[in-house]
Motif scaffolding. Structure first.
Motif, PDB file in Angstrom:
ATOM      1  N   ASP A   1     -29.058  73.859 -68.162  1.00 27.80           N
ATOM      2  CA  ASP A   1     -29.212  72.980 -69.325  1.00 27.80           C
ATOM      3  C   ASP A   1     -29.232  73.808 -70.615  1.00 27.80           C
ATOM      4  O   ASP A   1     -28.596  73.452 -71.608  1.00 27.80           O
ATOM      5  N   ALA A   2     -29.968  74.919 -70.588  1.00 30.23           N
ATOM      6  CA  ALA A   2     -30.022  75.784 -71.768  1.00 30.23           C
ATOM      7  C   ALA A   2     -28.652  76.384 -72.065  1.00 30.23           C
ATOM      8  O   ALA A   2     -28.260  76.530 -73.230  1.00 30.23           O
TER       9      ALA A   2
ATOM     10  N   GLN B   1     -26.297  73.772 -73.651  1.00 25.20           N
ATOM     11  CA  GLN B   1     -26.676  73.473 -75.028  1.00 25.20           C
ATOM     12  C   GLN B   1     -26.163  74.547 -75.987  1.00 25.20           C
ATOM     13  O   GLN B   1     -25.949  74.276 -77.173  1.00 25.20           O
TER      14      GLN B   1
ATOM     15  N   THR C   1     -31.604  62.815 -77.142  1.00 28.80           N
ATOM     16  CA  THR C   1     -30.447  62.114 -76.579  1.00 28.80           C
ATOM     17  C   THR C   1     -30.401  62.278 -75.070  1.00 28.80           C
ATOM     18  O   THR C   1     -30.203  61.300 -74.326  1.00 28.80           O
ATOM     19  N   GLN C   2     -30.594  63.500 -74.597  1.00 29.77           N
ATOM     20  CA  GLN C   2     -30.563  63.748 -73.153  1.00 29.77           C
ATOM     21  C   GLN C   2     -31.673  62.964 -72.443  1.00 29.77           C
ATOM     22  O   GLN C   2     -31.445  62.364 -71.381  1.00 29.77           O
ATOM     23  N   ASP C   3     -32.850  62.959 -73.025  1.00 33.11           N
ATOM     24  CA  ASP C   3     -33.978  62.260 -72.404  1.00 33.11           C
ATOM     25  C   ASP C   3     -33.719  60.752 -72.328  1.00 33.11           C
ATOM     26  O   ASP C   3     -33.968  60.121 -71.289  1.00 33.11           O
TER      27      ASP C   3
ATOM     28  N   ALA D   1     -31.131  70.513 -82.407  1.00 32.29           N
ATOM     29  CA  ALA D   1     -31.653  70.709 -81.057  1.00 32.29           C
ATOM     30  C   ALA D   1     -32.606  69.569 -80.670  1.00 32.29           C
ATOM     31  O   ALA D   1     -32.575  69.078 -79.540  1.00 32.29           O
ATOM     32  N   GLU D   2     -33.447  69.149 -81.633  1.00 24.79           N
ATOM     33  CA  GLU D   2     -34.376  68.047 -81.353  1.00 24.79           C
ATOM     34  C   GLU D   2     -33.617  66.750 -81.081  1.00 24.79           C
ATOM     35  O   GLU D   2     -33.961  66.007 -80.147  1.00 24.79           O
TER      36      GLU D   2
ATOM     37  N   PHE E   1     -30.543  66.538 -79.949  1.00 20.16           N
ATOM     38  CA  PHE E   1     -29.856  66.704 -78.663  1.00 20.16           C
ATOM     39  C   PHE E   1     -30.811  66.432 -77.505  1.00 20.16           C
ATOM     40  O   PHE E   1     -30.470  65.698 -76.561  1.00 20.16           O
ATOM     41  N   GLU E   2     -31.993  67.017 -77.557  1.00 19.47           N
ATOM     42  CA  GLU E   2     -32.947  66.836 -76.459  1.00 19.47           C
ATOM     43  C   GLU E   2     -33.396  65.384 -76.348  1.00 19.47           C
ATOM     44  O   GLU E   2     -33.550  64.855 -75.239  1.00 19.47           O
TER      45      GLU E   2
END
Length: 386
Positions: free
Chosen positions: A371-372, A375, A227-229, A221-222, A224-225
């Motif tokens: 977004d949630a 994911q 990457t999105q940022d 999850a970290e 992924f987030e």
């Protein structure tokens, strides 16, 4: 006929690779010798079969996938593109994509593919770390990967590349550094996939033996987030769960899939979806390369299945594909597929729970995963479709 705004695509499957990657569950095969003239003739025969079923359509995209289509002779690519243009109308801005690996041998052929009519290339980079390239079973090294990216940028107006992350032992700091380097090469599109263990792959066996461990759920999850940022800051919005692009540079071919449009699938194991006389047909070609060749020679195509998709299955497919997109699904599309209002397509109690949980929204006439929700889309779809 009125053209479908979702487009009409042609997918060509080239089933051969130099080696089978341990994470790959695609229909790909290693052969010492390939009779390419026979393959070229068979592609043209199967195209002619499907052209007869879909007259009057306008092709918006052609996609050469695999396998490794960059192992193909550019003359075969050109023959297929020319055959498509003879069989159907072709949009003036048709997108013609070819998947390629960044080995030096395949990179040297990019000019030939451009001359054949390809106007977009998709490079399977997968990693910019030498150790991880070996772990992933790739046939190229970091130097070849970077050289291929430079060559693609100088050869095509549009190109994209893939990276796999959440690899064993990968830290947020290491991924941040690798992704930052990759973004210096990204033009208008990039695809980023978390490593998953697929059934029937070599990784399934080695993972079961405990040869390696994937990052846990919190670490994934970290990553992924992060990457999105980073992609968002670079102007490459996530228009689909794993795909990022500048506005207007999305993959038109893949958008046809995700918007549940029609496409023809040619070659071993290729799937298709075609709307004929109001019915949605799911087509599938025979998987084994040699058997596919035999069937095409005997009957002009190697279609193993051509089944009507029932209404409930159409609703399910539309939902599973469309919720991957940031744009979501127009509610009117449910009625067009099912012949009944949106309210009668999905279970209202399940919808309400997912809305209240912050995983789905209905806005501007569309059903959209937040977004949630995107994911955790597998879980969302499991709850929504039961």
């Amino acid at each position: 006929m009125t053209e479908d705004p979702r487009g009409f695509g042609i997918y060509i499957h080239w089933p051969f690779c130099k080696a089978k990657c341990p994470y790959c569950d695609f229909n790909s095969h290693v052969r010492e010798r390939i009779e390419e003239e026979a393959w070229r003739a068979s592609y043209l025969k199967e195209l002619a079969h499907y052209a007869a079923l879909t007259p009057g359509r306008t092709v918006s995209s052609i996609f050469f996938g695999g396998g490794t289509p960059s192992l193909m002779d550019p003359a075969t690519t050109e023959a297929v593109i020319d055959a498509v243009a003879r069989a159907w109308r072709v949009a003036n801005d048709v997108e013609i994509t070819l998947e390629a690996n960044p080995t030096s041998v395949e990179g040297a052929k990019l000019n030939g593919f451009r001359a054949a009519g390809v106007n977009r290339v998709s490079l399977g980079i997968q990693a910019l770390d030498e150790a991880d390239l070996k772990f992933l079973g790739r046939q190229h090294n970091q130097r070849e990967a970077l050289a291929a990216l430079d060559l693609a940028a100088g050869t095509f107006d549009r190109f994209t590349f893939d990276l796999i992350y959440a690899r064993p032992g990968q830290t947020p700091r290491a991924w941040e550094k690798e992704l930052a380097r990759a973004l210096t090469f990204a033009a208008d599109h990039i695809s980023l996939y978390q490593l998953t263990i697929e059934t029937g792959t070599m990784f399934e066996q080695s993972h079961a033996r405990g040869d390696f461990v994937l990052p846990d759920e919190d670490a994934q999850a970290e990553l992924f987030e992060m990457t999105q940022d980073m992609l968002g800051a670079a102007g490459l919005a996530a228009y689909e769960i794993s795909n990022h692009a500048k506005p207007g540079s999305e993959s038109r071919h893949n958008l046809t899939y995700w918007r549940y449009g029609d496409y023809v699938g040619i070659g071993p194991g290729a799937h298709g979806r075609l709307t004929l006389d109001g019915r949605k047909l799911a087509t599938r070609q025979h998987r084994a390369p040699e058997r596919w060749l035999e069937m095409v020679a005997a009957q002009g195509h190697a279609t193993r299945q051509s089944d009507t998709v029932p209404i409930e299955a159409r609703i399910g497919e539309l939902t599973m594909m469309g919720l991957r997109l940031a744009e979501g699904i127009p509610l009117a599309r449910f009625e067009a597929e099912a012949g009944r209002p949106f309210a009668a397509c999905l279970d209202p109690a399940r919808l309400r729970r997912l809305h209240e949980g912050g995983f789905l929204e209905t806005r501007d006439g569309r059903l959209v995963a937040t977004d949630a929700g995107r994911q955790r889309l597998d879980a969302v779809l499991g709850e929504l479709l039961g």
